[in-house]
Design an enzyme around this catalytic site. Structure first.
Site, short mmCIF file in Angstrom:
data_model
loop_
_atom_site.label_atom_id
_atom_site.label_comp_id
_atom_site.label_asym_id
_atom_site.label_seq_id
_atom_site.Cartn_x
_atom_site.Cartn_y
_atom_site.Cartn_z
CB CYS A 63 -0.77 -20.12 -23.51
SG CYS A 63 -2.32 -21.54 -24.64
CB CYS A 94 -2.15 -21.84 -29.76
SG CYS A 94 -2.63 -21.58 -28.18
CB ILE A 106 5.79 -2.65 6.77
CG1 ILE A 106 6.69 -3.70 6.35
CG2 ILE A 106 4.93 -2.38 5.60
CD1 ILE A 106 6.76 -4.26 8.01
CG HIS A 150 -1.90 -15.63 -2.38
ND1 HIS A 150 -2.28 -14.16 -1.02
CD2 HIS A 150 -1.91 -16.65 -1.61
CE1 HIS A 150 -2.56 -15.11 -0.60
NE2 HIS A 150 -2.36 -16.19 -0.62
CB THR A 184 -0.85 0.14 1.48
OG1 THR A 184 -0.02 -0.12 2.58
CG2 THR A 184 -2.34 -1.32 0.88
CB THR A 197 -0.41 -9.79 6.65
OG1 THR A 197 -2.02 -10.33 7.13
CG2 THR A 197 0.63 -10.55 7.37
CB SER A 198 -5.62 -8.43 9.40
OG SER A 198 -5.79 -9.19 7.86
CG ASP A 244 3.14 -6.41 -5.59
OD1 ASP A 244 4.28 -6.47 -4.83
OD2 ASP A 244 2.23 -5.86 -4.66
CD GLN A 248 -0.70 -12.41 2.78
OE1 GLN A 248 -0.55 -11.35 4.16
NE2 GLN A 248 -1.77 -13.90 3.67
ZN ZN Z 1 -0.31 -20.54 -26.84
#
Ligand code: ZN
Length: 239
Positions: free
Chosen positions: A129, A152, A231, A121, A28, A190-191, A106, A103
């Protein structure tokens, strides 16, 4: 220097296998909002709460809507690392920090220069693909319209763990092992509300459990040191 910061500094000084476990609060301060903090503006734009729009079943049943939301709310490609990311890079370079467990999706820890990062995550920077498994970057996803397609013909899916999906077992195992071996566990931004990630704290066996968060967490009573604050501001005071 604030006495809690002094305590934190002492703990860092006597540690050599620190693991940092971070959540949305770490990003944040780089201008990336926590998508769980639903605001009025958000509610005007979308018919569903983020937990629904970022679920596997929503992805399967409303794929185009999923990607509209994803491009608008999950891709902050201009965001830059902040003081928290930079301090963790310094600690890794100094041989004091063993790993970052995050977690966040980004990629800001890697952008700052961290090497040992377990992304529980996933990451918006990896997109595959579903048919031929070709890799696409986040800029490709941002530039795409409608449902992003590979040449494709396959649909490209972000390597991000959606609600209802399990964590990558290899990543989870790596994070567990790093925490088990850690001589200090620093948890920030983090909470500790999201499972199974939140239960990782239970693998830590040492006596330097530090919680740095703006609000209380269910683990506060177990912490050896608790600091309420941002933080980046807290870590930025370490030398
Ligand atoms: Zn593909």
């Amino acid at each position: 220097m604030d006495s809690k910061i002094e305590q934190l500094q002492k703990m860092v000084d006597m540690s050599s296998r620190i693991v940092f476990f971070g959540g949305a609060g770490v990003s944040t301060e780089s201008g990336i909002p926590d998508f769980r903090s639903v605001d009025g503006l958000y509610q005007q734009h979308y018919k569903y709460p983020p937990e629904i729009m970022l679920s596997h079943s929503f992805y399967e049943s409303h794929t185009a809507e999923f990607f509209d939301f994803y491009r608008e709310k999950m891709l902050y490609l201009k965001a830059e690392p902040n003081e928290a990311h930079r301090k963790l890079v310094e600690l890794e370079k100094a041989g004091k920090l063993a790993a970052v467990v995050t977690q966040n999706i980004d990629g800001l820890h890697q952008k700052a220069g961290s090497h040992a990062v377990f992304e529980l995550h996933g990451s918006v920077h990896r997109n595959y693909c579903r048919h031929c498994h070709k890799l696409f970057d986040a800029q490709f996803m941002l530039n795409s319209t409608g449902i992003p397609k590979c040449e494709c013909g396959g649909t490209i899916k972000p390597d991000v763990v959606l609600y209802e999906e399990g964590l990558n077992q290899q990543t989870l195992q790596g994070a567990v092992e790093a925490i088990e071996r850690a001589d200090m566990l620093m948890i920030g931004g983090t909470s500790l509300a999201v499972y199974p990630a939140a239960s990782l704290v239970n693998y830590y066996n040492g006596n330097r459990l530090v919680l740095i968060n703006r609000t209380g967490t269910p683990q506060d009573k177990n912490a050896d040191l608790m600091i309420h604050g941002n933080i980046g501001e807290v870590l930025g005071q370490l030398h």
